[in-house]
Structure formats: structure tokens, C-alpha cells
Design a protein around this motif. Structure first.
Motif, PDB file in Angstrom:
ATOM      1  N   LEU A  94     -60.470 -41.450 -38.002  1.00 11.78           N
ATOM      2  CA  LEU A  94     -60.889 -41.199 -39.378  1.00 11.78           C
ATOM      3  C   LEU A  94     -61.936 -42.208 -39.848  1.00 11.78           C
ATOM      4  CD1 LEU A  94     -59.932 -39.018 -41.345  1.00 11.78           C
ATOM      5  CD2 LEU A  94     -58.290 -40.630 -42.270  1.00 11.78           C
ATOM      6  N   PHE A  95     -62.140 -43.246 -39.031  1.00 10.51           N
ATOM      7  CA  PHE A  95     -63.117 -44.266 -39.417  1.00 10.51           C
ATOM      8  C   PHE A  95     -63.482 -45.101 -38.200  1.00 10.51           C
ATOM      9  CE2 PHE A  95     -60.655 -48.334 -39.653  1.00 10.51           C
ATOM     10  CZ  PHE A  95     -59.432 -47.825 -39.253  1.00 10.51           C
ATOM     11  N   ASN A  96     -64.539 -45.850 -38.343  1.00  7.78           N
ATOM     12  CA  ASN A  96     -64.942 -46.746 -37.265  1.00  7.78           C
ATOM     13  C   ASN A  96     -64.533 -48.172 -37.613  1.00  7.78           C
ATOM     14  OD1 ASN A  96     -66.160 -47.707 -34.921  1.00  7.78           O
ATOM     15  ND2 ASN A  96     -68.056 -48.146 -36.020  1.00  7.78           N
ATOM     16  N   THR A  97     -64.067 -48.893 -36.601  1.00  5.72           N
ATOM     17  CA  THR A  97     -63.691 -50.290 -36.821  1.00  5.72           C
ATOM     18  C   THR A  97     -63.985 -51.088 -35.561  1.00  5.72           C
ATOM     19  OG1 THR A  97     -61.920 -51.745 -37.578  1.00  5.72           O
ATOM     20  CG2 THR A  97     -61.273 -49.951 -36.125  1.00  5.72           C
ATOM     21  N   ALA A  98     -63.905 -52.412 -35.687  1.00  4.43           N
ATOM     22  CA  ALA A  98     -64.345 -53.279 -34.583  1.00  4.43           C
ATOM     23  C   ALA A  98     -63.276 -53.404 -33.494  1.00  4.43           C
ATOM     24  CB  ALA A  98     -64.695 -54.647 -35.136  1.00  4.43           C
ATOM     25  N   VAL A  99     -62.939 -52.288 -32.874  1.00  6.76           N
ATOM     26  CA  VAL A  99     -62.045 -52.309 -31.713  1.00  6.76           C
ATOM     27  C   VAL A  99     -62.923 -52.018 -30.496  1.00  6.76           C
ATOM     28  CG1 VAL A  99     -60.119 -51.134 -30.575  1.00  6.76           C
ATOM     29  CG2 VAL A  99     -60.036 -51.570 -33.027  1.00  6.76           C
ATOM     30  N   PRO A 100     -62.871 -52.869 -29.460  1.00  6.25           N
ATOM     31  CA  PRO A 100     -63.736 -52.656 -28.298  1.00  6.25           C
ATOM     32  C   PRO A 100     -63.622 -51.231 -27.747  1.00  6.25           C
ATOM     33  CG  PRO A 100     -62.561 -54.730 -28.094  1.00  6.25           C
ATOM     34  CD  PRO A 100     -62.010 -54.053 -29.305  1.00  6.25           C
ATOM     35  N   TYR A 101     -64.709 -50.671 -27.323  1.00  6.83           N
ATOM     36  CA  TYR A 101     -64.860 -49.312 -26.773  1.00  6.83           C
ATOM     37  C   TYR A 101     -64.754 -48.237 -27.863  1.00  6.83           C
ATOM     38  CZ  TYR A 101     -63.696 -52.153 -22.724  1.00  6.83           C
ATOM     39  OH  TYR A 101     -63.648 -53.167 -21.818  1.00  6.83           O
ATOM     40  N   TYR A 102     -63.724 -48.364 -28.709  1.00  7.63           N
ATOM     41  CA  TYR A 102     -63.560 -47.406 -29.809  1.00  7.63           C
ATOM     42  C   TYR A 102     -64.825 -47.401 -30.669  1.00  7.63           C
ATOM     43  CZ  TYR A 102     -61.489 -45.543 -34.180  1.00  7.63           C
ATOM     44  OH  TYR A 102     -61.217 -44.814 -35.308  1.00  7.63           O
ATOM     45  N   ASN A 103     -65.318 -48.610 -30.952  1.00 12.33           N
ATOM     46  CA  ASN A 103     -66.490 -48.687 -31.839  1.00 12.33           C
ATOM     47  C   ASN A 103     -67.806 -48.365 -31.123  1.00 12.33           C
ATOM     48  OD1 ASN A 103     -66.677 -51.036 -30.441  1.00 12.33           O
ATOM     49  ND2 ASN A 103     -67.012 -52.364 -32.200  1.00 12.33           N
ATOM     50  N   ASP A 104     -67.737 -48.112 -29.813  1.00 15.25           N
ATOM     51  CA  ASP A 104     -68.916 -47.563 -29.130  1.00 15.25           C
ATOM     52  C   ASP A 104     -68.990 -46.055 -29.343  1.00 15.25           C
ATOM     53  OD1 ASP A 104     -69.676 -49.975 -28.033  1.00 15.25           O
ATOM     54  OD2 ASP A 104     -68.428 -49.716 -26.260  1.00 15.25           O
ATOM     55  N   ILE A 105     -67.833 -45.432 -29.374  1.00 15.96           N
ATOM     56  CA  ILE A 105     -67.763 -43.966 -29.387  1.00 15.96           C
ATOM     57  C   ILE A 105     -67.837 -43.389 -30.799  1.00 15.96           C
ATOM     58  CG2 ILE A 105     -66.197 -42.028 -28.886  1.00 15.96           C
ATOM     59  CD1 ILE A 105     -65.203 -43.600 -26.496  1.00 15.96           C
ATOM     60  N   VAL A 106     -66.999 -43.910 -31.676  1.00 17.56           N
ATOM     61  CA  VAL A 106     -66.797 -43.265 -32.973  1.00 17.56           C
ATOM     62  C   VAL A 106     -68.084 -43.094 -33.797  1.00 17.56           C
ATOM     63  CG1 VAL A 106     -65.544 -43.454 -35.169  1.00 17.56           C
ATOM     64  CG2 VAL A 106     -64.368 -43.859 -33.024  1.00 17.56           C
ATOM     65  N   PRO A 107     -68.978 -44.092 -33.831  1.00 17.81           N
ATOM     66  CA  PRO A 107     -70.181 -43.887 -34.659  1.00 17.81           C
ATOM     67  C   PRO A 107     -71.056 -42.720 -34.190  1.00 17.81           C
ATOM     68  CG  PRO A 107     -69.952 -46.199 -34.041  1.00 17.81           C
ATOM     69  CD  PRO A 107     -68.949 -45.439 -33.254  1.00 17.81           C
ATOM     70  N   GLN A 108     -70.844 -42.269 -32.951  1.00 16.44           N
ATOM     71  CA  GLN A 108     -71.707 -41.200 -32.429  1.00 16.44           C
ATOM     72  C   GLN A 108     -71.106 -39.808 -32.653  1.00 16.44           C
ATOM     73  OE1 GLN A 108     -73.428 -42.178 -28.429  1.00 16.44           O
ATOM     74  NE2 GLN A 108     -71.903 -43.794 -28.463  1.00 16.44           N
ATOM     75  N   LEU A 109     -69.823 -39.749 -33.027  1.00 21.77           N
ATOM     76  CA  LEU A 109     -69.128 -38.455 -33.011  1.00 21.77           C
ATOM     77  C   LEU A 109     -69.661 -37.466 -34.046  1.00 21.77           C
ATOM     78  CD1 LEU A 109     -65.465 -39.643 -32.349  1.00 21.77           C
ATOM     79  CD2 LEU A 109     -66.975 -38.405 -30.790  1.00 21.77           C
ATOM     80  N   GLU A 110     -69.961 -37.963 -35.233  1.00 22.55           N
ATOM     81  CA  GLU A 110     -70.360 -37.053 -36.301  1.00 22.55           C
ATOM     82  C   GLU A 110     -71.713 -36.396 -35.995  1.00 22.55           C
ATOM     83  OE1 GLU A 110     -68.991 -37.618 -40.621  1.00 22.55           O
ATOM     84  OE2 GLU A 110     -70.913 -38.611 -40.424  1.00 22.55           O
ATOM     85  N   ASN A 111     -72.664 -37.190 -35.541  1.00 18.65           N
ATOM     86  CA  ASN A 111     -73.952 -36.602 -35.197  1.00 18.65           C
ATOM     87  C   ASN A 111     -73.839 -35.713 -33.965  1.00 18.65           C
ATOM     88  OD1 ASN A 111     -75.369 -37.514 -37.337  1.00 18.65           O
ATOM     89  ND2 ASN A 111     -76.237 -39.296 -36.329  1.00 18.65           N
ATOM     90  N   LEU A 112     -72.925 -36.069 -33.075  1.00 19.26           N
ATOM     91  CA  LEU A 112     -72.707 -35.221 -31.901  1.00 19.26           C
ATOM     92  C   LEU A 112     -72.186 -33.849 -32.337  1.00 19.26           C
ATOM     93  CD1 LEU A 112     -72.824 -35.884 -28.735  1.00 19.26           C
ATOM     94  CD2 LEU A 112     -70.351 -35.746 -28.864  1.00 19.26           C
ATOM     95  N   LEU A 113     -71.273 -33.853 -33.309  1.00 22.39           N
ATOM     96  CA  LEU A 113     -70.761 -32.586 -33.840  1.00 22.39           C
ATOM     97  C   LEU A 113     -71.900 -31.742 -34.406  1.00 22.39           C
ATOM     98  CD1 LEU A 113     -68.352 -30.760 -35.004  1.00 22.39           C
ATOM     99  CD2 LEU A 113     -68.621 -32.107 -37.082  1.00 22.39           C
ATOM    100  N   LEU A 114     -72.800 -32.392 -35.141  1.00 20.90           N
ATOM    101  CA  LEU A 114     -73.863 -31.651 -35.815  1.00 20.90           C
ATOM    102  C   LEU A 114     -74.992 -31.222 -34.883  1.00 20.90           C
ATOM    103  CD1 LEU A 114     -74.214 -33.690 -39.115  1.00 20.90           C
ATOM    104  CD2 LEU A 114     -72.984 -31.567 -38.762  1.00 20.90           C
ATOM    105  N   GLU A 115     -75.195 -31.977 -33.817  1.00 22.74           N
ATOM    106  CA  GLU A 115     -76.395 -31.756 -33.009  1.00 22.74           C
ATOM    107  C   GLU A 115     -76.131 -31.137 -31.649  1.00 22.74           C
ATOM    108  OE1 GLU A 115     -79.489 -32.610 -34.030  1.00 22.74           O
ATOM    109  OE2 GLU A 115     -78.775 -33.354 -35.948  1.00 22.74           O
TER     110      GLU A 115
END
Lengths: 75, 962
Positions: free
Chosen positions: B498-519
Motif C-alpha cells: 500500500l506504500f513504499n518504505t525503506a526496506v531493502p529490495y521492497y523499495n526497489d520494486i514498489v515505486p515502479q508498480l504504479e507506472n507499470l500498471l499504467l504503461e
């Protein structure tokens, strides 16, 4: 750097003048009151350095007070 | 004395009644919303691993809060509403702090009149530091620590003074009650710093060698008891040292960066003329409402200096008293620490900060050391006023004791206490808390419970993802809204993203998910690799306040996916709409034997999409054992941008080819890309030839360099879509940017402008998710114009970067006069596309291998048994939980499987080189340490209790025998 010089000068002064802790604490207190007045009238730029020098005085005064306490309690 | 204790117990009762009379929970910032569903906060404290946020994470210090959550969850399970429990906890904490300060003041100054000791209590509760750093900040562990400090210090001082060891077990029992405050390392360090400083001053001011030796023994004994009784959470700190993602994170933890932060914060907050008054210079920025400015008005400043002046006067006058020497000495040391690297002698602080890495938790010294400063000042205030007024009475020969005393009482309670009694202390600059009638009050709508129930009814073997997806902060527009950290683990029992936070690996993936959904049409393949079964869209958030994506844009894309049958709408609960991923199946564990190998390691999701339904995964690197098994089906070589990334004309990449073969070139952002590229000093393609249609290029092992031209798009400004607007800054002429795409975040704006009548022009870029306050956009990009030339004309040619989350933008020209009189020519906004090429080699098809049949039993969040049957070939067992090297796999005979990889950018994968039917155990091994620590803690507390009773009994016997 200037505060290190002031600190050192104050330590040398305290060492050679041999005045009691009250002397140094009163100087620090005077500086505190000056800084407080300057702050109240919004002369912040001068208030902050004066308060900083005051803190150096409190350190020196309190250290001498501790030494005096130890001397008096060991009598 | 009883009268004063009664007052101390009554005031918190009045306060909590005022705060909770409307029956709402209070919540703000990082404090989250624990009292909404306490059991959801208890669950993670039971294990060394928790399933939140989204992909899982270590529990670490949250385990320290376990005893508190056990007790409070028990109360909530009895049916007591959350707000009553929260009110009771606050009452306990306020009253505990009050009693602690009162007794501690009397401990240091036994002859002090009770009403002056009560003044110390009021000061501790209502001081500006308490107001801003504790109550306005509203973090539970801060409030617990604020309450614990006086009581813990009281017992510690009693132990030192009475020379009785039984205060040590008593103190450790009390620390157990306040263990919630130990859920932050900084408070553990602060507590011990306080104990050591007090012990040191007692040591220095003590002439008797036996007593001095006792101080050393008492502190050592206390430390041993503390370590054993708190081993359940201390063990987690040690296990962290051996966990790979976090050791990497810690090693990346830049001392330089932290030092910079320390210096900036010291500069902002460490001004001694503020610190000495216990004032946070940032409080007007944080609270933002008019009332906070009162504390910086000349009258208030005078009053604040007056209070500190009386303390300093008392230190001078009574410096021969031991208590004054100890508290006065600590007062100045704390002042020195609170100001950080600021003058004077701030270099000493910086030196310690750089030398001892654990001290980097004190990079905001004002926030942290102010707990001690508030405590010491409160202890000195009552006595300071007593001594000063006595001095004045002697000098003036008038009994003005009580007049001065009551004057301070009134000032303390009315002025400093006013934000507490009015509830203003629970307001901040952010909506909805900037409305004093709402403040921190929160009411979670019922549809969240309904959604959580729906998800829970579908099982526990999947995740959900919620859109819009932002960073840690969120603002909900509920009846009683909420602003603070996002609340997935509070609102839902099912783990979700539901959000991005500073957890290793998690914060590599999550910021990209929304644009991936749209594009990208492959979003659901990624969703499967993340084991996402449900998607939901929420419309009850203030997306502009948080610079998040417009929910309507996401809805439109989701509707497309629904029309294609890729997802199915399964429910609507209030502002939440849910869809089910049609291709989902339980991917908690699955077998894979097709590997896309990525070189070098990449965090780019676009290049790492694998079809997990066919047993395909991605892996960084090409481990020998994987190559030997013939699993690798595709090799993706990512370029390293190594030359002048700021260049606007071209990009230069270097590639390291480790395996000879025929490679195709592909671009991660565009399917077809026309440009001129130079590979290895030879022209590899010419303009207007789509590179993706080029024949593969044969590349031998070695390093290659590639230069790709950047693309400058056409002018996106449509002059037919111009609109005027006006706000307090002046008149705007707005030009919409057509075909806006935030994935391409470089834009170039150009215009020629000549000022008529010295009209000043400002150029802003507005985005659809800019923050709006009082109808005014407060976060636009401001393009700095070059200085005007002599004839008042300028030529602008400036780049700007847009937020990845924005979906529309426009160029806005601001002038102090109606914009029509401006002479503007050649306005254009063009996209700058910077391509990111990759080389892809597809390897010949391997003999198809039937993946094994896998089932599993979840024992708890840290342990699974995996049943594998009918396997005739090696395979990679994937566990879709966040990678951690302490997730370990064991065969039935307890043999550990050493080939452990990070797959699909985040998950765990083990090479299973065994055939037939067998079971595996997958375990997060720090849990063993946690359990051992828990057993040690329980037994230590029991022994501690027995020790306490024995010592009390011995003492009584000794007293009776005298």
C-alpha cells in the motif's frame, strides 16, 4: 575556532587568577542575562554568540564548584 | 503530601477527558493507529519476521513492545473500545510521569515545600519541549519514554543513595512495564546515558571510597539484570548484524550523509537562545497554526528566560549542595548535547558522532536529548523558584514567597498548559489536523473492516495491492481524517502493498508498480511474481496533498484490464473497489526451471518481468551451478551509464558481455525506438530503422561501449488549450502540456519574453497532483529565469523534471498584472527521451522439464514445511517472501541447502538438487534466537522477582535486628 580560543583563555584565566567558582559563574550569569535581553529585543545575531560564551563560563564555573565541593568535603 | 498526589492524579484525568470526550481515537504521524486493532500490532511482536509491509520484513525492535500489546490486546478482546484503552494508557503515562517527577524532586530536595515539587510536575508535563517533542509529535514510544524517565530515574537514584541492591531488580521490573519505550534503540542509549551520567556525578561528588565502589557495582549489577531480563528484544539487535540485506543497508548508511543531516539540524534547532528556553525552533513549521507563535512573543520569551534565570541563580547560590552540583552539572552537559554541532565547541559532538557509528541515531540531537533536558530542568524549576523567592523575601524583608510561587503556578498551568487543556497540542500544519475542531482525532470508516473481512475470508496465502500507491505518508479524508504513516497492517490483517518504505529490495520494486500498471501489459505477470491476488482502488485519500497519482487515471486503466478479462471486479466497500487477478494462483512456493539471468544486477522491473506461471524467474548473475543445470533461457545485459549522464544530446553506456552469442537490442521504455547508435565505434543502425527489428548482433566476451542519441519530441503546447487563473500571487496564463507522460520525466521549456512596463514574469510548472492549500497550489516547480537583460527581455531554455506520479501538467506564466500585456513568443515544451537499451540473448530451448508438485504447510510466519513430490530433475524452489540470508532451507535430515539466491528481484530461491518425494523446512532462523531470548527473559524476570523479595526480606530482617 573562536570559542576554543575563548575557552582556552578562560581556562588559563581561571588557573592563574585563582578566584572561586562564584566569580566565573557570575560572569556566565551576566552573559546569560545579556543574551536574554538581546533575544527579547530580537537582536538574535549577537544573542547567540553571547549565550555560547556564557555556556563556556558555566562549564568552567561548575568544574571549579565541583573541585571546591570535593575539597570541602574531604576536610 | 496526599493532597498533592491527589492533584497529580486528577489533572491527567481532566486532560484525558477533554481529549477523548468525543469517543475518537487520537493518531498522527509515525505513531500510526495501534488502538484501532491492537491485535494487529501484537502479532508481529511474536516473531522475528513479520509479513508487513507487503513482502515481509524483520520485526527487530518492535518486539520490545510485546508485553504492552499483550496486555492492551487482552483489554480490547474484553470488548473495551480502543479510545477508552488509549485514554487509560495516556492517563497512566501522564500520572506516572507526574508522580515520578514529584517523588524525584523530593528525593533531591527533601526540604522543599510540596507545592514547589508540584510546580516541577506541571513544568514537566507542559513545558514547550514536552508540548512539541512528545505530545505534538505523538509517537507512542516517545510518550512511553517521557513517562518512564522520571520513575526509572527515581528508583536508580534511590538505589545509589540508599546503597541497596534491591533497587536494581525493582528497576528492571519497572523497565519491563515500560518496555514499549525500548522499541527504539535511541531510547535504550538515552536511558543508559542518563544512568551513567548520574552515577558519574555521584561518584565525583562522593569522598568515601566504599560508596564509590558501590556505585560501580550497582550500575554493573543493573546492567547484567537489564541484559538478561530484556534479552527477548536485545537478541534481535544482535541477529541483525548477520542479516545480509540489512548489513548492506547499514554499510550504505553514510556517515557523511548523517553528519550533514546532523549539522543542518544543529544549525536549525541548536541555537542556544532557543534551546535554553526549551523551545524548538521548528515548532512554527510543524504546528503552523497561529497559537504557536505566542511562545516566541517578547512576553513569552521574557517569561521563559525568567524561569531558566531562576534555575541559574539557584545553581550559583546553592552550588555547595550536592544535589545542585549534580543536577546543575547535568543541566549544562545536556544543553551542550542538545545543541549538537552548534557553537560552542560543537566539534566535540561531531567527533564522537563520526567515531562511534551507533551514536548516529543522535543525528537529531535536539529531538533526542531534549527528553533529558526537560527532565533535569523540571527537577530544578521547583527548587529554583523556591530559592529565588526566598532570596527576594530576605532581601526585601517582605513575605512574597507565596505571591511569586502562585504567579509561576498560574503562568505554568494557564499559559504553558493552555495548548494541552484546549487540545491545540494535537494540531499540526497538515490537513485535517490543521483544523482545531478535528486535530488528531481519527475515525476509521466501517468499510475498512468489511474489506478486511472479505480479504480474510479468501485465505492467508496471497497479497493485495492498493492504488494509488505512494510513500510512507498518507492523508485520509474520513469523517475524522488521518495524516501520518500509511496503515496497511492496521486496516487489514492480510499483508498487502500500500506504500513504499525503506526496506531493502521492497523499495526497489514498489515505486515502479504504479507506472507499470499504467504503461505495461505485463503488469499482471509481475503481480503474480509478487503473489498478488487482489487489487483495490481507494478514493478516500487526499492524493494531491501527498503528491500521489490521480485515482481516476488508475481507474480508467483498471477498467481496461477488466474489459480484457485480466481482472474481475469482486466488491465495492465504501470508497474501496476490489478486483481479483484472474491469473493468480498461490505463488507462495513454486518450482522454477527457466531462468532469465540479468547482468549486472538490476532493479528495473521492466527488464525483469518473468512468467512465473510457466516456471520462469529472474536471477541476478549466472551462478555456475545454475548454468550447468541448463536453466538459463535468456540473458539480459544492462548497460552502465558511465559518461556524463547530464548530456542532453546522447547517452553513453558500457556493456560487459560475459557470454558470447547473438544479442538483440531492446529499450526498456519504448517498444520501437528510432535513433542512431554507435556500438564499439561502429555505426550499428541508422535513423528511422526500428532497432528492435534489427537482426541480432553477434558479440564476443568483453566490454563494449554504446552511444545512443537522445530524442527531442515535438512541441506539446496546444495554444487552443489556454486558460487564465488568479490567486494571491497574481495572474496566471496556463498552457496545458499535451500527451503528458511522467515516465519521460525530462522536459524542456523555451520562450522569448520581453517585459512591457517592467512587468515581472515568473514561470511555474503545475502538475495535477500538486499540493493545494486554501485553494492555492503550494508545490509548483519554479523555473528560475536568467537575469533580465538591459532591454528587459529574456530567452528561456530550461529543463524541468516532473514527478513520476503526476498524470497532467501545464506551464503557468505568472505576472503581477493581467498577462495579456506580456510580450511572449515561441513558447514550446518538448520531451527529452533518454533511451535505456539492454542486450538480450535467448538461449536454445532446453529439454522441457516437468515442474515438481509442491504443497506447503505454514506453521507460523517464520516457519513452513514444503512437501515436494514427483520431482525427477533439479529445480529452483521459490519462496515469495522478501529475501534475507537468514531464511534457510533444510532437508528432512536437517541438512542445510546452501545454494540460496535472490530471485524476481526480491524473493528467496534455493537450488533443489534432489529427486523423488521429500519434505523441506523453510525457516527464518533468528526466530530461534528470539525464542531463546524470550525464555531467558521470562526466567530472568522470575529470578529477578525472587531476588527482589529476598533482598527486601533481608533488609527488613536487618532493620528489625537493629
Amino acid at each position: 575556532m573562536i570559542y576554543w580560543v575563548i575557552f582556552l583563555a578562560w581556562v588559563i584565566y581561571a588557573y592563574f587568577i585563582k578566584k572561586g567558582s562564584q566569580h566565573h559563574l557570575l560572569i556566565a550569569f551576566s552573559l546569560f542575562l545579556s543574551a536574554a535581553i538581546l533575544k527579547i529585543i530580537s537582536v538574535d545575531k549577537i544573542a547567540q554568540p553571547v549565550m555560547s560564551v556564557s555556556l563556556l563560563g558555566w562549564f568552567i564555573g561548575m568544574t571549579i564548584a565541583l573541585i571546591e565541593y570535593r575539597r570541602s568535603s574531604s576536610l | 503530601m496526599l493532597k498533592y498526589i491527589f492533584i497529580i492524579l486528577s489533572i491527567p484525568l481532566i486532560l484525558v477527558f477533554i481529549w477523548f470526550k468525543d469517543g475518537y481515537l487520537l493518531s498522527h504521524a509515525e505513531g500510526a493507529l495501534p488502538f484501532y486493532k491492537l491485535e494487529r500490532y501484537l502479532e508481529p511482536t511474536n516473531y522475528a519476521w513479520m509479513e508487513h509491509p507487503g513482502l515481509g520484513n524483520i520485526s527487530l525492535f518492535t518486539t520490545a513492545a510485546k508485553p504492552t500489546y499483550i496486555f492492551l490486546t487482552f483489554l480490547q478482546n474484553l470488548g473495551i473500545p480502543g479510545f477508552i484503552i488509549q485514554a487509560s494508557v495516556f492517563y497512566f503515562l501522564l500520572a506516572g510521569a507526574g508522580i515520578g517527577i514529584y517523588l524525584l524532586t523530593k528525593e533531591f530536595f527533601p526540604q522543599l515545600d510540596n507545592k514547589y515539587a508540584l510546580l516541577s510536575v506541571f513544568f514537566y508535563w507542559f513545558s514547550p519541549l514536552s508540548m512539541t517533542n512528545v505530545w505534538n509529535r505523538f509517537l507512542p514510544n516517545y510518550i512511553f519514554f517521557f513517562s518512564a524517565l522520571p520513575m526509572l530515574l527515581l528508583i536508580f537514584i534511590k538505589g545509589l543513595r540508599s546503597k541497596n541492591y534491591y533497587f536494581a531488580p525493582l528497576l528492571t521490573l519497572l523497565i519491563g512495564i515500560y518496555s514499549y519505550s525500548m522499541s527504539a534503540l535511541v531510547f535504550v542509549l538515552l536511558l543508559w546515558l542518563l544512568f551513567i551520567l548520574f552515577a558519574l556525578f555521584f561518584f565525583i561528588t562522593e569522598k568515601n571510597a566504599i560508596e564509590r565502589w558501590f556505585y560501580i557495582k550497582f550500575v554493573s549489577f543493573l546492567f547484567i539484570l537489564f541484559t538478561f531480563t530484556n534479552s527477548w528484544w536485545i537478541t534481535q539487535l544482535f541477529s541483525l548484524k548477520f542479516q545480509m540485506p540489512f548489513t548492506q543497508t547499514i554499510s550504505n548508511f553514510s556517515t557523511e550523509g548523517n553528519l550533514q543531516t546532523l549539522k543542518e539540524l544543529s544549525n536549525k534547532l541548536g541555537d542556544l537562545t532557543n534551546v535554553v528556553r526549551l523551545i524548538s525552533a521548528s515548532s512554527p513549521d510543524i504546528i503552523g497554526l497561529d497559537w504557536i507563535n505566542f511562545f516566541n512573543s517578547p512576553l513569552a520569551v521574557f517569561f521563559e528566560f525568567l524561569i531558566i534565570g531562576t534555575i541559574l541563580f539557584t545553581i550559583i547560590k546553592n552550588r555547595t549542595e550536592r544535589s545542585i552540583l549534580i543536577l546543575g552539572g547535568l543541566f549544562f552537559i545536556t544543553l551542550f548535547l542538545v545543541k549538537g554541532t552548534n557553537t560552542p565547541l560543537g566539534e566535540v559532538y561531531a567527533l564522537f558522532f563520526q567515531t562511534f557509528s551507533s551514536l548516529q541515531v543522535f543525528r537529531n540531537p535536539f529531538e533526542k536529548f531534549s527528553f533529558i533536558l526537560n527532565l533535569i530542568t523540571a527537577l530544578l524549576v521547583g527548587y529554583g523558584i523556591f530559592v529565588s523567592s526566598q532570596y527576594l523575601a530576605t532581601k526585601t524583608k517582605k513575605d512574597i514567597f507565596s505571591i511569586i510561587g502562585y504567579f509561576f503556578f498560574l503562568c505554568t498551568t494557564i499559559i504553558m498548559g493552555y495548548p494541552f487543556f484546549s487540545g491545540l497540542v494535537f494540531t499540526s500544519i497538515e490537513p485535517p489536523t490543521n483544523d482545531p475542531s478535528v486535530g488528531y482525532e481519527v475515525k476509521v470508516p466501517d468499510y475498512y473492516q468489511e474489506t478486511s473481512n472479505f480479504l480474510e475470508s479468501k485465505g492467508k496465502n496471497f497479497r493485495f495491492i492498493g492504488f494509488p500507491l505512494g510513500d510512507e505518508g498518507i492523508t485520509y479524508k474520513w469523517e475524522r481524517g488521518y495524516t501520518g504513516v500509511e496503515l496497511p497492517s492496521t486496516l487489514f490483517s492480510t499483508p498487502g502493498i500500500l506504500f513504499n518504505t525503506a526496506v531493502p529490495y521492497y523499495n526497489d520494486i514498489v515505486p515502479q508498480l504504479e507506472n507499470l500498471l499504467l504503461e505495461n501489459n505485463d503488469f499482471l505477470s509481475v503481480a503474480n511474481s509478487l503473489n498478488i491476488r487482489f487489487l483495490f482502488l481507494r478514493t478516500d485519500i487526499d492524493w494531491q496533498e501527498r503528491n500521489m497519482k490521480n485515482p481516476q487515471v488508475i481507474l480508467s486503466r483498471i477498467n481496461d484490464l477488466e474489459k480484457k478479462g485480466l481482472i474481475k471486479k469482486v466488491g465495492q466497500y465504501g470508497a474501496l473497489t476490489l478486483w481479483e487477478n484472474s491469473s493468480w494462483k498461490d505463488y507462495t512456493f513454486f518450482g522454477a526451471n527457466k531462468i532469465i539471468s540479468s547482468l549486472p544486477e538490476t532493479t528495473n522491473l521492466y527488464n525483469s518481468i518473468s512468467d512465473v506461471s510457466s516456471g520462469e524467474i529472474t536471477l541476478s548473475g549466472i551462478p555456475n551451478e545454475i548454468t550447468q543445470k541448463g536453466f538459463v533461457t535468456k540473458i539480459i545485459v544492462n548497460g552502465i551509464q558511465n559518461l556524463n549522464p547530464q548530456n542532453l544530446d546522447y547517452e553513453s553506456y558500457s556493456f560487459n558481455i560475459k557470454k558470447e552469442g547473438d544479442y538483440r537490442i531492446q529499450f526498456d521504455d519504448l517498444a520501437n525506438y528510432d535513433s542512431k547508435i554507435v556500438l564499439d565505434r561502429k555505426l550499428a543502425s541508422i535513423d528511422n530503422t526500428p532497432l528492435t527489428t534489427l537482426n541480432p548482433i553477434h558479440l564476443r566476451e568483453g566490454r563494449y561501449q554504446m552511444i545512443v542519441n537522445n530524442l527531442h519530441g515535438e512541441n506539446t503546447i496546444d495554444l487552443s488549450k489556454v486558460f487564465d487563473s488568479k490567486d494571491s500571487r497574481g495572474f496566471f496564463k496556463n498552457f496545458e502540456i499535451n500527451n503528458f507522460n511522467s515516465n519521460i520525466n525530462h522536459y524542456l521549456v523555451s520562450l522569448d519574453y520581453q517585459s512591457v512596463k517592467n512587468q515581472k514574469l515568473t514561470i511555474y510548472i503545475f502538475q495535477d497532483n500538486d499540493k493545494i492549500r486554501n485553494g492555492e497550489n503550494i508545490t509548483p516547480l519554479n523555473l528560475n529565469l536568467d537575469p533580465y537583460s538591459k532591454n528587459n527581455s529574456i530567452q528561456l531554455n530550461s529543463f524541468f523534471f516532473v514527478r513520476p506520479s503526476s498524470t497532467a501538467a501545464w506551464v503557468s506564466l505568472l505576472s503581477d498584472q493581467p498577462i495579456d500585456s506580456l510580450a511572449i513568443k515561441n513558447l514550446s515544451v518538448t520531451k527529452l527521451i533518454k533511451p535505456k537499451p539492454v542486450f538480450i540473448m535467448t538461449l536454445p530451448n532446453q529439454t522441457p522439464v516437468v515442474p515438481p508438485t509442491i504443497s506447503y504447510t505454514k506453521i507460523n510466519t517464520t516457519k513452513y514445511t514444503v512437501h515436494i513430490s514427483n520431482t525427477s530433475n533439479p529445480f529452483v524452489l521459490v519462496f515469495s517472501e522478501l529475501f534475507n540470508n537468514k531464511w534457510e532451507a533444510f532437508y528432512g535430515d536437517n541438512t542445510s541447502i546452501n545454494q540460496h539466491y535472490r530471485v524476481n528481484l526480491y524473493a528467496n530461491g534455493w537450488l533443489i538438487d534432489k529427486t523423488g518425494n521429500f519434505d523441506l523446512t523453510i525457516e527464518f532462523t533468528p526466530q530461534r534466537l528470539y525464542k531463546s531470548g524470550e525464555i531467558v527473559s521470562v526466567f530472568s524476570h522470575l529470578l529477578n522477582g525472587i531476588l527482589l523479595i529476598t533482598l527486601i526480606y533481608q533488609r527488613k530482617k536487618k532493620v528489625n535486628s537493629l
